[in-house]
Design an enzyme around this catalytic site. Structure first.
Site, PDB file in Angstrom:
ATOM      1  N   GLY A 128      49.513  14.363  -4.073  1.00  0.00           N
ATOM      2  CA  GLY A 128      48.249  14.454  -4.819  1.00  0.00           C
ATOM      3  C   GLY A 128      48.378  14.038  -6.265  1.00  0.00           C
ATOM      4  N   TYR A 129      48.062  12.753  -6.520  1.00  0.00           N
ATOM      5  CA  TYR A 129      47.998  12.289  -7.906  1.00  0.00           C
ATOM      6  C   TYR A 129      46.537  11.934  -8.250  1.00  0.00           C
ATOM      7  CZ  TYR A 129      52.893  11.145  -6.603  1.00  0.00           C
ATOM      8  OH  TYR A 129      54.174  11.169  -6.119  1.00  0.00           O
ATOM      9  N   SER A 130      45.866  11.181  -7.361  1.00  0.00           N
ATOM     10  CA  SER A 130      44.565  10.587  -7.699  1.00  0.00           C
ATOM     11  C   SER A 130      43.459  11.622  -7.803  1.00  0.00           C
ATOM     12  CB  SER A 130      44.165   9.555  -6.638  1.00  0.00           C
ATOM     13  OG  SER A 130      45.159   8.566  -6.533  1.00  0.00           O
ATOM     14  N   GLU A 244      57.682   5.081  -3.382  1.00  0.00           N
ATOM     15  CA  GLU A 244      56.573   4.911  -2.424  1.00  0.00           C
ATOM     16  C   GLU A 244      56.249   3.434  -2.210  1.00  0.00           C
ATOM     17  OE1 GLU A 244      53.123   7.329  -3.246  1.00  0.00           O
ATOM     18  OE2 GLU A 244      51.776   5.981  -2.161  1.00  0.00           O
ATOM     19  N   GLU A 376      46.631  -5.110  -9.092  1.00  0.00           N
ATOM     20  CA  GLU A 376      46.520  -5.430 -10.531  1.00  0.00           C
ATOM     21  C   GLU A 376      47.488  -4.566 -11.336  1.00  0.00           C
ATOM     22  OE1 GLU A 376      43.994  -4.937  -8.492  1.00  0.00           O
ATOM     23  OE2 GLU A 376      43.115  -6.942  -8.465  1.00  0.00           O
TER      24      GLU A 376
HETATM   25  C1  LIG Z   1      44.036   4.436   2.006  1.00  0.00           C
HETATM   26  C2  LIG Z   1      44.404   5.037   0.703  1.00  0.00           C
HETATM   27  C3  LIG Z   1      45.279   6.098   0.687  1.00  0.00           C
HETATM   28  C4  LIG Z   1      45.617   6.710  -0.520  1.00  0.00           C
HETATM   29  N1  LIG Z   1      46.457   7.799  -0.510  1.00  0.00           N
HETATM   30  C5  LIG Z   1      46.694   8.467  -1.660  1.00  0.00           C
HETATM   31  C6  LIG Z   1      47.470   9.657  -1.650  1.00  0.00           C
HETATM   32  O1  LIG Z   1      47.973  10.094  -0.617  1.00  0.00           O
HETATM   33  N2  LIG Z   1      47.627  10.310  -2.815  1.00  0.00           N
HETATM   34  C7  LIG Z   1      47.099   9.872  -3.999  1.00  0.00           C
HETATM   35  O2  LIG Z   1      47.294  10.520  -5.012  1.00  0.00           O
HETATM   36  N3  LIG Z   1      46.350   8.743  -4.035  1.00  0.00           N
HETATM   37  C8  LIG Z   1      46.148   8.034  -2.896  1.00  0.00           C
HETATM   38  N4  LIG Z   1      45.367   6.879  -2.926  1.00  0.00           N
HETATM   39  C9  LIG Z   1      44.720   6.500  -4.171  1.00  0.00           C
HETATM   40  C10 LIG Z   1      45.251   5.232  -4.800  1.00  0.00           C
HETATM   41  O3  LIG Z   1      46.476   5.469  -5.444  1.00  0.00           O
HETATM   42  C11 LIG Z   1      44.159   4.752  -5.775  1.00  0.00           C
HETATM   43  O4  LIG Z   1      43.042   4.380  -4.987  1.00  0.00           O
HETATM   44  C12 LIG Z   1      44.614   3.584  -6.589  1.00  0.00           C
HETATM   45  O5  LIG Z   1      45.602   3.984  -7.498  1.00  0.00           O
HETATM   46  C13 LIG Z   1      43.443   2.922  -7.348  1.00  0.00           C
HETATM   47  O6  LIG Z   1      42.717   3.884  -8.033  1.00  0.00           O
HETATM   48  P1  LIG Z   1      41.111   3.953  -7.914  1.00  0.00           P
HETATM   49  O7  LIG Z   1      40.768   3.967  -6.462  1.00  0.00           O
HETATM   50  O8  LIG Z   1      40.624   5.089  -8.750  1.00  0.00           O
HETATM   51  O9  LIG Z   1      40.589   2.594  -8.494  1.00  0.00           O
HETATM   52  P2  LIG Z   1      40.427   2.233 -10.027  1.00  0.00           P
HETATM   53  O10 LIG Z   1      41.591   2.730 -10.801  1.00  0.00           O
HETATM   54  O11 LIG Z   1      39.070   2.671 -10.477  1.00  0.00           O
HETATM   55  O12 LIG Z   1      40.497   0.662  -9.982  1.00  0.00           O
HETATM   56  C14 LIG Z   1      39.387  -0.161  -9.605  1.00  0.00           C
HETATM   57  C15 LIG Z   1      39.780  -1.622  -9.752  1.00  0.00           C
HETATM   58  O13 LIG Z   1      40.096  -1.899 -11.111  1.00  0.00           O
HETATM   59  C16 LIG Z   1      41.417  -2.421 -11.237  1.00  0.00           C
HETATM   60  N5  LIG Z   1      42.038  -1.907 -12.450  1.00  0.00           N
HETATM   61  C17 LIG Z   1      42.108  -0.616 -12.844  1.00  0.00           C
HETATM   62  N6  LIG Z   1      42.797  -0.515 -13.998  1.00  0.00           N
HETATM   63  C18 LIG Z   1      43.184  -1.767 -14.336  1.00  0.00           C
HETATM   64  C19 LIG Z   1      43.931  -2.329 -15.402  1.00  0.00           C
HETATM   65  N7  LIG Z   1      44.413  -1.562 -16.363  1.00  0.00           N
HETATM   66  N8  LIG Z   1      44.147  -3.665 -15.413  1.00  0.00           N
HETATM   67  C20 LIG Z   1      43.658  -4.465 -14.431  1.00  0.00           C
HETATM   68  N9  LIG Z   1      42.930  -3.998 -13.391  1.00  0.00           N
HETATM   69  C21 LIG Z   1      42.694  -2.679 -13.346  1.00  0.00           C
HETATM   70  C22 LIG Z   1      42.149  -1.933 -10.005  1.00  0.00           C
HETATM   71  O14 LIG Z   1      43.241  -2.739  -9.673  1.00  0.00           O
HETATM   72  C23 LIG Z   1      41.057  -1.963  -8.955  1.00  0.00           C
HETATM   73  O15 LIG Z   1      40.934  -3.260  -8.427  1.00  0.00           O
HETATM   74  C24 LIG Z   1      45.057   6.234  -1.730  1.00  0.00           C
HETATM   75  C25 LIG Z   1      44.170   5.139  -1.707  1.00  0.00           C
HETATM   76  C26 LIG Z   1      43.859   4.544  -0.518  1.00  0.00           C
HETATM   77  C27 LIG Z   1      42.894   3.391  -0.523  1.00  0.00           C
END
Ligand SMILES: Cc1cc2nc3c(=O)[nH]c(=O)nc-3n(C[C@H](O)[C@H](O)[C@H](O)COP(=O)(O)OP(=O)(O)OC[C@H]3O[C@@H](n4cnc5c(N)ncnc54)[C@H](O)[C@@H]3O)c2cc1C
Length: 393
Positions: A128-130, A244, A376
């Protein structure tokens, strides 16, 4: 660098294949299900993992004092890739991420409590990070951990917690020191997933994989279950993410799918002409085969650079994840294009080309480019850490 396996490693690979011939039965292994890394969600799959444990194949690289064998990482790589190639459950978060991070940073209490259970395949983890405002910017997490007598009280929300609905333990980041700069105010905890203050709600992804929202309401965590030092959580999480990005995004399913596509092209015809004679199809397959070699070698570079007990290699992890998950998408696109309109039929449809895998992998391969840190973000890491370019935010 020698890319060939040594005789002992080849012998191990053969032993694993024999094991899989016997135990990778359809109830535990299915290549039509995408990335099985996180899925030990049925009693049958748990039993399968216990068989791996009984062979001594979980935690092979770990120190002997924690039940490991101190083998080179290539053995774990051979095992994990062989499991993934069959669509079987893999070494996963416990062995591949959390155990290794605990070995480096956990207290003796946590090591004694968790490491034997991990290599015995007794427990599964969720990570759990997100949070709603903390995805790519994980350091912005706001789940609050308040100090109370004997421990901490956690309140707030996580999203995208894959495996929360079947895991036993939650590896979770929380803000313990809100007055400090954001990276320094985070600590890492281990929480039993059946805690009465946790509520888990399903989120279904485009790839048919279930992930979850998790709500914390006054969740008490004893002091002993704080991982490492208070305020150092973000550094531990960064290391765990490097692990990971390699462990959970195995290469062999990509190669396996491309192999199936090549077989299809060898036999099938379009407009009365054999696909194998179509220059565009041949060029596309040849290009993907070449890219597969690149992905394989990037994976081996990570294995070569990683050592249990040492900080995982960050740039190698990001380069591998960026390239391998992008390649997975390119293979999925080729499966849809080469197999034509029938490729849009659902997975397991008997009449569909490639058993309907094209549409499934097309949907699923999107999420691999996001989970574990979006593409990204991997590019930003490579730009900063490898190329020395300035931070972009
Ligand atoms: C199937 C699945 C399983 C997952 N499992 C886990 C889990 O078990 N535990 C957990 O903690 N998380 C989990 N995640 C979460 C995952 O780590 C996040 O979805 C991911 O880090 C992107 O964050 P966000 O969805 O908030 O998108 P955002 O951070 O809002 O990003 C949206 C878009 O903007 C781009 N963006 C954001 N910041 C920047 C930047 N600085 N420069 C350029 N582009 C940028 C991103 O690349 C993306 O395209 C999971 C996600 C998925 C889809």
């Amino acid at each position: 660098m020698d890319f060939e396996f040594a005789a002992e490693e080849r012998a191990f690979a053969e032993e694993v294949e024999r094991f899989l011939d016997e135990h990778a039965t359809p109830d535990v292994a299915d290549v039509c299900r995408e990335n099985m890394a996180q899925i030990v969600d049925t009693p049958e799959r748990r039993a399968f993992m216990k068989k791996l444990a009984a062979r001594g194949w979980l935690g092979m690289t770990w120190p002997k004092e924690y039940g490991g064998q101190e083998k080179p990482g290539i053995y774990e790589y051979i095992l994990n890739e062989a499991l993934a190639r069959r669509g079987a459950p893999q070494i996963g978060k416990g062995v591949g991420i959390i155990g290794k991070t605990l070995i480096r940073h956990g207290s003796e209490f946590l090591k004694r409590e968790f490491l034997p259970k991990i290599i015995g395949a007794e427990i599964e983890f969720a990570v759990g990070y997100s949070e709603p405002q903390a995805g790519s910017d994980a350091a912005n997490m706001q789940l609050r951990a308040t100090k109370v007598g004997g421990g901490w009280r956690l309140d707030g929300q996580k999203i995208w917690t894959t495996s929360a609905h079947f895991a036993d333990w939650y590896w979770v980041g929380a803000r313990t020191d809100p007055e400090k700069p954001k990276h320094d105010g985070i600590s890492l905890f281990l929480v039993p997933m059946n805690h009465k203050g946790l509520e888990i709600r399903a989120t279904w992804t485009i790839g048919d994989e279930r992930t979850n929202e998790v709500y914390f309401d006054d969740v008490f965590v004893p002091d002993e279950y704080l991982v490492g030092e208070r305020g150092r959580g973000f550094a531990y999480i960064s290391e765990a993410l490097d692990l990971e990005r390699f462990t959970m995004f195995t290469f062999s399913p990509i190669e396996q799918k491309l192999g199936e596509l090549v077989e299809y092209a060898r036999e099938a015809a379009k407009d009365g002409q054999p696909l194998r004679a179509d220059p565009l199809v041949r060029q596309r397959l040849a290009q993907l085969a070449t890219q597969c070699e690149v992905a394989r070698v990037l994976g081996l570079r990570f294995v070569d650079a990683a050592q249990v007990g040492k900080k995982p290699p960050t740039v190698e992890a990001s380069e591998y994840k960026l390239f391998a998950t992008g390649l997975s998408q390119r293979v999925a696109n080729a499966m849809l294009d080469v197999a034509g309109p029938g490729a849009q039929l659902r997975v397991y449809t008997k009449e569909a080309p490639l058993r309907g895998r094209s549409e499934m992998t097309y949907r699923y391969s999107v999420i691999d480019t996001i989970g574990g840190g979006a593409s990204e973000i991997q590019k930003n890491i490579i730009a900063r850490r490898k190329l020395g370019l300035p931070k972009n935010f």
